[in-house]
Write an enzyme that holds these catalytic residues in place. Structure first.
Site, PDB file in Angstrom:
ATOM      1  N   LYS A  79      37.323  35.962  33.212  1.00 52.13           N
ATOM      2  CA  LYS A  79      38.286  37.009  32.834  1.00 52.13           C
ATOM      3  C   LYS A  79      38.510  37.120  31.323  1.00 52.13           C
ATOM      4  CE  LYS A  79      40.910  37.369  37.131  1.00 52.13           C
ATOM      5  NZ  LYS A  79      42.224  37.313  37.787  1.00 52.13           N
ATOM      6  N   ASP A 115      45.569  43.259  37.547  1.00 54.58           N
ATOM      7  CA  ASP A 115      46.336  42.238  38.278  1.00 54.58           C
ATOM      8  C   ASP A 115      47.843  42.496  38.161  1.00 54.58           C
ATOM      9  OD1 ASP A 115      44.305  40.679  39.338  1.00 54.58           O
ATOM     10  OD2 ASP A 115      44.183  39.364  37.586  1.00 54.58           O
ATOM     11  N   ALA A 142      47.321  34.821  35.950  1.00 51.38           N
ATOM     12  CA  ALA A 142      48.080  35.748  36.804  1.00 51.38           C
ATOM     13  C   ALA A 142      49.476  35.963  36.237  1.00 51.38           C
ATOM     14  CB  ALA A 142      48.158  35.202  38.227  1.00 51.38           C
TER      15      ALA A 142
END
Ligand code: NDP
Length: 291
Positions: A79, A115, A142
């Site tokens: 990511k 997300d 997250a």
């Protein structure tokens, strides 16, 4: 004379390609969710779940571009590193410092992060983030995405509770410096009490993720009050102890499956331009995870 061939639709054997680059990839259920949406909407689109090692990520991105892929998701461990291979970053992906969705615009690959925005969209079915005081457990990828997007959606206060102080303080600082919300780090003391003025309490740690399904947050659950909305990022299993115990105390809840579905909805919207059917996607995920 009618040319028989003119009545036959041109052959169309070329699909639009999307997919995911991650390692490991085998247990990632996203392909089931996205392909269910493509099928439901009759789209000639495909989603390929690819296992790509960190050393091969650059080749994979260049290959996707060469093959005209419409875009792709990135998951663990790509990511952050994928950013080096992209042409541009969207504003929130830049603040978060991570990309989970890449979108092709002409011949350019743009990095987005769905997300946190997926989380916010799911939450909007229950409550509006604007003006709210939020507590987030966790400060990893997250948590960063959710903290930044909640702040950009108008939450006024974002308190970060994290086991390791340095990561927690860094996220709180990021919120204060890059958004109009007030970020604050709270040390995770034993049997942590959620402050009474909290509107939304969110678990963005990995506590509760399969196979550690009985693992609990070190939180005094009696500090959760019925006026609070309680959310979890853990998609598997969705009914974590955090969600179950919050519900038992009268809180409204949002599970991690909702976050996963909504981030997928946003990705599909970016790639195809259509607004996919959420229920079809949630059902496909639940089936894939045997819930
Ligand atoms: P990271 O590894 O980046 O971060 C993990 C976080 O969990 C850190 O803040 C870590 O604290 C904390 N943590 C881990 N174990 C414990 C523990 N025993 N007690 C307290 N805190 C703990 O992971 P991600 O942020 O990428 O992912 C976190 C979770 O979110 C995963 O389970 C993933 O499945 C889920 N997720 C869900 C998505 C969805 O769409 N539903 C999307 C993305 C992720 P410390 O900093 O102290 O190590």
């Amino acid at each position: 004379m009618v040319n028989a061939k003119s009545n036959i639709e041109a052959p169309h054997f070329l699909s639009h390609i999307t997919g995911s680059f991650a390692m490991p990839a085998a247990e990632n259920p996203t392909v089931a969710m996205v392909e269910a949406a493509y099928r439901h909407h009759g789209l000639n689109w495909r989603y390929l779940n690819c296992e790509v090692s960190p050393e091969r990520l650059g080749d994979a991105v260049r290959g996707a571009k060469a093959m005209g892929w419409e875009g792709f998701n990135c998951s663990i461990p790509h990511k952050i590193t994928v950013i080096d291979f992209l042409d541009e970053l969207a504003v929130s992906a830049e603040i978060i410092g991570a990309v989970n969705t890449v979108v092709r615009r002409d011949s350019r690959f743009i990095g987005e992060n769905t997300d946190g925005r997926g989380f916010v969209e799911g939450l909007r079915g229950i409550t509006e983030p604007a003006g709210k005081s939020v507590v987030i457990f966790g400060a990893g990828g997250a948590a960063r995405a959710v903290a930044v997007e909640m702040a950009l959606a108008g939450a006024t206060r974002v308190r970060v509770v994290n086991r390791s102080r340095a990561r927690g303080e860094e996220l709180a600082r990021l919120v204060t410096e890059k958004t109009s919300a007030q970020g604050e780090y709270l040390p995770w003391t034993s049997n942590f009490r959620v402050p009474e003025d909290t509107d939304i309490a969110i678990n963005n740690t990995s506590v509760g993720l399969y196979p550690n399904v009985d693992e609990r947050l070190d939180v005094d659950m009696d500090s959760l009050r019925p006026h609070m909305v309680v959310a979890d990022g853990i998609p598997n299993p969705p009914r974590t102890p955090w969600i179950r115990e919050a519900e038992a105390r009268g809180c409204r809840v949002m599970d991690g499956l909702a976050m996963l579905v909504h981030q997928g909805v946003l990705a599909i919207r970016y790639w195809t331009g259509i607004d996919p059917e959420k229920d079809v996607m949630r059902r496909a995920l639940a089936e894939a995870l045997r819930l």
